[in-house]
Write a protein that holds these residues in place. Structure first.
Motif, PDB file in Angstrom:
ATOM      1  N   GLU A 235       0.838  -1.209   0.000  1.00 47.04           N
ATOM      2  CA  GLU A 235       0.000   0.000   0.000  1.00 47.04           C
ATOM      3  C   GLU A 235       0.868   1.253   0.000  1.00 47.04           C
ATOM      4  O   GLU A 235       2.004   1.216   0.467  1.00 47.04           O
ATOM      5  CB  GLU A 235      -0.855   0.040   1.280  1.00 47.04           C
ATOM      6  N   MET A 236       0.278   2.354  -0.487  1.00 47.90           N
ATOM      7  CA  MET A 236       0.949   3.657  -0.371  1.00 47.90           C
ATOM      8  C   MET A 236       0.427   4.360   0.877  1.00 47.90           C
ATOM      9  O   MET A 236      -0.742   4.210   1.223  1.00 47.90           O
ATOM     10  CB  MET A 236       0.635   4.533  -1.594  1.00 47.90           C
ATOM     11  N   ARG A 237       1.292   5.116   1.545  1.00 47.36           N
ATOM     12  CA  ARG A 237       0.886   5.885   2.728  1.00 47.36           C
ATOM     13  C   ARG A 237       1.163   7.365   2.470  1.00 47.36           C
ATOM     14  O   ARG A 237       2.237   7.712   1.977  1.00 47.36           O
ATOM     15  CB  ARG A 237       1.721   5.459   3.953  1.00 47.36           C
ATOM     16  N   GLY A 238       0.227   8.226   2.808  1.00 46.60           N
ATOM     17  CA  GLY A 238       0.448   9.659   2.641  1.00 46.60           C
ATOM     18  C   GLY A 238      -0.802  10.358   2.159  1.00 46.60           C
ATOM     19  O   GLY A 238      -1.907   9.903   2.422  1.00 46.60           O
ATOM     20  N   GLU A 239      -0.593  11.462   1.427  1.00 46.19           N
ATOM     21  CA  GLU A 239      -1.739  12.255   0.959  1.00 46.19           C
ATOM     22  C   GLU A 239      -1.967  12.025  -0.524  1.00 46.19           C
ATOM     23  O   GLU A 239      -1.070  12.196  -1.327  1.00 46.19           O
ATOM     24  CB  GLU A 239      -1.463  13.746   1.193  1.00 46.19           C
ATOM     25  N   LYS A 240      -3.193  11.651  -0.841  1.00 45.80           N
ATOM     26  CA  LYS A 240      -3.557  11.371  -2.248  1.00 45.80           C
ATOM     27  C   LYS A 240      -4.195  12.594  -2.876  1.00 45.80           C
ATOM     28  O   LYS A 240      -4.744  13.432  -2.171  1.00 45.80           O
ATOM     29  CB  LYS A 240      -4.614  10.266  -2.254  1.00 45.80           C
ATOM     30  N   ASP A 241      -4.188  12.634  -4.206  1.00 41.68           N
ATOM     31  CA  ASP A 241      -4.986  13.598  -4.976  1.00 41.68           C
ATOM     32  C   ASP A 241      -4.852  15.039  -4.493  1.00 41.68           C
ATOM     33  O   ASP A 241      -5.850  15.716  -4.247  1.00 41.68           O
ATOM     34  CB  ASP A 241      -6.479  13.215  -4.902  1.00 41.68           C
ATOM     35  N   LEU A 242      -3.620  15.516  -4.335  1.00 43.88           N
ATOM     36  CA  LEU A 242      -3.429  16.901  -3.884  1.00 43.88           C
ATOM     37  C   LEU A 242      -3.956  17.890  -4.919  1.00 43.88           C
ATOM     38  O   LEU A 242      -4.514  18.910  -4.597  1.00 43.88           O
ATOM     39  CB  LEU A 242      -1.937  17.176  -3.669  1.00 43.88           C
ATOM     40  N   GLN A 243      -3.697  17.574  -6.169  1.00 41.79           N
ATOM     41  CA  GLN A 243      -4.165  18.449  -7.247  1.00 41.79           C
ATOM     42  C   GLN A 243      -4.184  17.666  -8.559  1.00 41.79           C
ATOM     43  O   GLN A 243      -3.352  16.778  -8.754  1.00 41.79           O
ATOM     44  CB  GLN A 243      -3.226  19.662  -7.373  1.00 41.79           C
ATOM     45  N   LYS A 244      -5.140  18.020  -9.409  1.00 43.97           N
ATOM     46  CA  LYS A 244      -5.173  17.405 -10.743  1.00 43.97           C
ATOM     47  C   LYS A 244      -4.754  18.473 -11.747  1.00 43.97           C
ATOM     48  O   LYS A 244      -5.167  19.632 -11.622  1.00 43.97           O
ATOM     49  CB  LYS A 244      -6.574  16.888 -11.047  1.00 43.97           C
ATOM     50  N   LEU A 245      -3.936  18.069 -12.689  1.00 39.60           N
ATOM     51  CA  LEU A 245      -3.440  19.034 -13.676  1.00 39.60           C
ATOM     52  C   LEU A 245      -3.471  18.428 -15.073  1.00 39.60           C
ATOM     53  O   LEU A 245      -3.514  17.201 -15.230  1.00 39.60           O
ATOM     54  CB  LEU A 245      -2.001  19.444 -13.346  1.00 39.60           C
ATOM     55  N   VAL A 246      -3.430  19.330 -16.053  1.00 35.24           N
ATOM     56  CA  VAL A 246      -3.239  18.868 -17.429  1.00 35.24           C
ATOM     57  C   VAL A 246      -1.914  19.451 -17.894  1.00 35.24           C
ATOM     58  O   VAL A 246      -1.614  20.624 -17.656  1.00 35.24           O
ATOM     59  CB  VAL A 246      -4.386  19.355 -18.342  1.00 35.24           C
ATOM     60  N   SER A 247      -1.147  18.588 -18.533  1.00 32.17           N
ATOM     61  CA  SER A 247       0.167  18.982 -19.011  1.00 32.17           C
ATOM     62  C   SER A 247       0.094  19.103 -20.540  1.00 32.17           C
ATOM     63  O   SER A 247      -0.206  18.123 -21.216  1.00 32.17           O
ATOM     64  CB  SER A 247       1.096  17.846 -18.573  1.00 32.17           C
ATOM     65  N   ILE A 248       0.310  20.319 -21.050  1.00 28.94           N
ATOM     66  CA  ILE A 248       0.197  20.544 -22.510  1.00 28.94           C
ATOM     67  C   ILE A 248       1.606  20.754 -23.077  1.00 28.94           C
ATOM     68  O   ILE A 248       2.264  21.757 -22.766  1.00 28.94           O
ATOM     69  CB  ILE A 248      -0.675  21.784 -22.813  1.00 28.94           C
ATOM     70  N   HIS A 249       2.046  19.812 -23.869  1.00 26.79           N
ATOM     71  CA  HIS A 249       3.390  19.887 -24.452  1.00 26.79           C
ATOM     72  C   HIS A 249       3.268  20.562 -25.817  1.00 26.79           C
ATOM     73  O   HIS A 249       2.507  20.097 -26.664  1.00 26.79           O
ATOM     74  CB  HIS A 249       3.934  18.449 -24.585  1.00 26.79           C
ATOM     75  N   PHE A 250       3.993  21.641 -26.032  1.00 29.89           N
ATOM     76  CA  PHE A 250       3.894  22.315 -27.335  1.00 29.89           C
ATOM     77  C   PHE A 250       5.227  22.940 -27.744  1.00 29.89           C
ATOM     78  O   PHE A 250       6.125  23.122 -26.917  1.00 29.89           O
ATOM     79  CB  PHE A 250       2.763  23.368 -27.326  1.00 29.89           C
ATOM     80  N   PHE A 251       5.305  23.212 -29.033  1.00 28.69           N
ATOM     81  CA  PHE A 251       6.483  23.897 -29.582  1.00 28.69           C
ATOM     82  C   PHE A 251       6.049  25.253 -30.147  1.00 28.69           C
ATOM     83  O   PHE A 251       4.979  25.361 -30.751  1.00 28.69           O
ATOM     84  CB  PHE A 251       7.105  23.081 -30.717  1.00 28.69           C
ATOM     85  N   SER A 252       6.843  26.267 -29.931  1.00 31.18           N
ATOM     86  CA  SER A 252       6.654  27.548 -30.630  1.00 31.18           C
ATOM     87  C   SER A 252       8.010  28.252 -30.627  1.00 31.18           C
ATOM     88  O   SER A 252       8.452  28.765 -29.604  1.00 31.18           O
ATOM     89  CB  SER A 252       5.603  28.412 -29.930  1.00 31.18           C
ATOM     90  N   ARG A 253       8.651  28.229 -31.785  1.00 29.37           N
ATOM     91  CA  ARG A 253       9.966  28.897 -31.882  1.00 29.37           C
ATOM     92  C   ARG A 253       9.810  30.397 -31.652  1.00 29.37           C
ATOM     93  O   ARG A 253      10.670  31.041 -31.050  1.00 29.37           O
ATOM     94  CB  ARG A 253      10.594  28.638 -33.258  1.00 29.37           C
ATOM     95  N   ASP A 254       8.662  30.936 -32.145  1.00 31.01           N
ATOM     96  CA  ASP A 254       8.460  32.383 -32.007  1.00 31.01           C
ATOM     97  C   ASP A 254       8.359  32.772 -30.530  1.00 31.01           C
ATOM     98  O   ASP A 254       8.957  33.756 -30.106  1.00 31.01           O
ATOM     99  CB  ASP A 254       7.176  32.807 -32.747  1.00 31.01           C
TER     100      ASP A 254
END
Ligand SMILES: Cc1cc2nc3c(=O)[nH]c(=O)nc-3n(C[C@H](O)[C@H](O)[C@H](O)COP(=O)(O)OP(=O)(O)OC[C@H]3O[C@@H](n4cnc5c(N)ncnc54)[C@H](O)[C@@H]3O)c2cc1C
Length: 702
Positions: A246-265
């Protein structure tokens, strides 16, 4: 015949007979892994199987291979992820990488120059007003006084590519499912892609892993047997679940979306205007953190808070992400190319155990601990797990130590994982102090979200729940309008003053933690704990930067100092370089004084009895150059595995830095941590003392 020879060579017995005899002289071992390699005439037992080819599994396979241990990696995915994820490599991980041929140099060549990533910038948009900016590189971070190498900023997937290159140089092959034509079980030095671990069965003799793969459109299950199984299969670890840890500690502190993108400009714009590593953006339209992975290549990741089920990942289509990026950036860049969108959940948890099934199954990396990325401790802690584990696994497989020695992996690493979890939580809180000062509390946002899910809002249809949530968050973000956030508005002015205090007092999120990065210390385990061991009370963690203090106490990493390992040459090396990464070898550091030479003689004798490799390093000061010319040959004869090392400043600096007299001695483990030390000379029978030391470290019982 040839085939049988192949099997035997590959799956050599765990403990050879000579060693059994040597140990039997004066010690009794607990159960060893001694199953011979051939089962039912067909199958074989691998010495080590690693589940998961993330950075931790790959580093572990490199370290084991360099120590002469064959291992095979089973990976669920058919291809390696290109999502950048981790990017901060801390000092200790870079030190470990120095022992992986040419890796550090390649990271240093490929990473962006430090001036492009030394700052965190807080702003209302990338083209709007700057709320604050913090420079995280101090002069001493680049001078190599406390470490021979500096921290790095390099994307995880690029690191993965460099690790794979090293594995290929060590003879590894990356194999697609089915490419070995049914001979998968006999694979040696392979990364088996598309092999998902789906079940584990552990007997007294070996562990059996069942994998599932798709070969020619059909699901195929295969069994692999091994003596030691190491789960490096990430935060959702199947290995951990299958063995019921089992894991012990705090679950689900925050949910995020990670958006990977390129923009040379965008990259060029920031290079010119305000280069940095992290941009914390707060405006009335949106809130997010931009991670600039490489400004020169225009490679970025946006981290955006995510509130399911009112929001779904479908709300983050590439088009919607482009719009979000424009809102956060504050202007449009025509070349934004979104390549990947990934939700993830932040936890702060540690596995209740790191080892089970009679010391045959172990967990490392995110499989054993998962924490908020604040402070960049996740991958780094995992790499350091691998480093701690590699020499222990090698010692057990080579018969130098009993299998019970593997318990010291959990004894040493679990407290570090728990500590780093608490530290990452403090860092996360420090990161949250900035939005809190601006009147935006993420805790409040999460509470509002919970009320909508579980409380009064739950009676609303889901479409309305989303509208309600968006409405409440928009009201919250209104705190960031120019109308509120300006010096002539009393509320805005007091918030801006609070913000300035946070930055001035170093209370915002820090990038570097030298005291924890280099100064972490094992209190118990494969070491001789201090007998007078009065431990200071546990530190109160603040999430603020603290300096590293060198220490030669057992469990600490050997302090770094530049020395001349070959007095005939001008070349300098770090004291850490005296420890080999290619063999399980202990180092005894002494000064050229008679009683220390006597100690070295006894240490050599005990090491020979135990068939342990030991090298003695004699630290000479520049003012004892006359003695150095003759060196230690006569004093240590007939022993040959020693090195005369010249300390470049005065000797007292080395022993002084270690808080010792030059009658002291330091025994260093193959992972550069100190196994035993004495700050002044030893009284009593030196042979008995050395027997006590080595048997205590390796878990051998008199
Ligand atoms: C946004 C973000 C930023 C971060 N930044 C940093 C940072 O700057 N510094 C840092 O140190 N850490 C950082 N981290 C944490 C870091 O990414 C992780 O700690 C790291 O990926 C852990 O490596 P790992 O090898 O243990 O696990 P993973 O990288 O998760 O690799 C696990 C591997 O196991 C495979 N696998 C899973 N299940 C199975 C199965 N059943 N059978 C076979 N294979 C399986 C997976 O496909 C995967 O390849 C960050 C994390 C996030 C989310």
């Amino acid at each position: 015949m040839g085939f049988l020879r192949f099997i035997r060579r590959y799956s050599y017995p765990f403990k050879d007979k000579t060693r059994k005899r040597a140990h039997a002289l004066w010690c009794m071992q607990s159960r060893c892994f001694s199953k011979d390699g051939v089962l039912n005439g067909n199958d074989m037992v691998h010495p080590v199987l690693i589940i998961g080819a993330g950075p931790v599994g790959l580093v572990l396979s490199i370290l084991l291979t360099k120590l002469g241990i064959n291992c095979t990696v089973l990976e669920r995915n058919k291809a390696f992820s290109k999502h950048p994820q981790a990017h901060f490599i801390n000092n200790r991980s870079m030190e470990i990488f120095r022992k992986i041929d040419g890796l550090v140099e390649e990271i240093q060549r490929s990473q962006p120059p430090v001036d492009l990533w030394r700052k965190f910038i807080y702003c209302t948009s990338l083209s709007g007003s700057i709320l604050g900016s913090v420079d995280h590189i101090q002069p001493q971070d680049l001078t190599h006084v406390v470490s021979p190498v500096s921290v790095a900023h390099f994307s995880q997937y690029k690191l993965t590519m460099l690790l794979l290159k090293r594995l290929e140089n060590l003879g590894f092959q990356i194999c697609a499912p089915g490419s070995l034509g049914g001979k998968e079980q006999f694979c040696e030095k392979k990364i088996m892609m598309g092999h998902e671990c789906v079940s584990i069965d552990s007997s007294d003799d070996f562990v059996t892993v069942t994998t599932s793969s798709i070969i020619n459109g059909k699901r195929v299950e295969q069994n692999f047997h091994c003596n030691i199984l190491i789960g490096t299969d990430g935060a959702g670890s199947t290995v951990r679940k299958l063995v019921g840890i089992e894991m012990r500690g705090e679950k689900d502190l925050q949910k995020l979306v990670s958006i990977h993108f390129f923009s040379r400009d965008l990259g060029q714009f920031l290079l010119k205007e305000n280069p940095g590593m992290l941009f914390f953006i707060f405006n009335t339209e949106s809130i997010g953190v931009l991670v600039a992975h490489d400004l020169r290549q225009g490679e970025f990741v946006f981290q955006i808070p995510f509130y399911p089920p009112q929001q779904t990942i479908e709300n983050f289509s590439p088009k919607a992400c482009e719009e979000l990026i424009s809102k956060l950036v504050g202007r449009e860049f025509g070349d934004v190319n979104v390549v990947d969108i990934k939700p993830w959940i932040m936890h702060a948890e540690v596995a209740e155990r790191f080892i089970c099934s009679g010391n045959r199954i172990l967990l490392a990396g995110d499989a054993a601990h998962r924490f908020p990325p604040a402070g960049g401790f996740g991958m780094n802690t995992g790499i350091q797990d691998a480093h701690n584990l590699a020499w222990k696994v090698a010692s057990v497989i080579k018969g130098i130590a009993p299998s019970s020695m593997l318990n010291t992996y959990e004894i040493e690493r679990r407290p570090i994982a728990s500590f780093n979890t608490r530290l990452s939580l403090e860092n996360y809180k420090a990161a949250m102090s900035v939005p809190a000062a601006l009147g935006l509390s993420p805790t409040v946002a999460n509470t509002v979200h919970q009320i909508i899910i579980n409380g009064i809002g739950s009676i609303l249809p889901s479409g309305l729940q989303k509208v309600a949530l968006d409405g409440i968050f928009a009201i919250g973000r209104a705190q960031l309008s120019e109308f509120v956030l300006n010096e002539s508005n009393p509320l805005g002015s007091s918030r801006l003053a609070k913000l300035r205090r946070i930055f001035e007092e170093g209370k915002s999120l820090q990038l570097q933690f030298p005291a924890e990065d280099l100064g972490f210390r094992y209190l118990q385990g494969a070491l001789i704990a201090e007998s007078n061991g009065v431990e200071s009370p546990p530190e109160v963690l603040t999430g603020r930067r603290r300096d590293y203090t060198p220490s030669a106490r057992p469990g600490s990493r050997l302090p770094h100092m530049f020395v001349r390992a070959n007095p005939l040459s001008e070349e300098t090396v770090s004291t850490l370089d005296l420890v080999s990464g290619d063999t399980v070898e202990f180092i005894l550091i002494i000064a050229p004084v008679e009683e220390s030479y006597r100690l070295a003689h006894e240490a050599f004798k005990v090491a020979e009895e135990l068939e342990i490799s030991l090298k003695v390093c004699i630290f000479w000061s520049t003012d004892s150059a006359e003695g150095l010319e003759k060196g230690s040959k006569a004093a240590l004869s007939p022993w040959k595995n020693y090195a005369d090392v010249e300390v470049l400043s005065s000797t007292s600096n080395w022993w002084g830095m270690c808080n010792m007299t030059n009658r002291g001695a330091i025994l260093v483990r193959p992972d550069e941590h100190i196994a035993w030390s004495t700050s002044s000379g030893l009284a009593g029978d030196l042979r008995v003392e050395m027997q006590r030391v080595f048997s205590g470290i390796l878990g051998l019982h008199h």
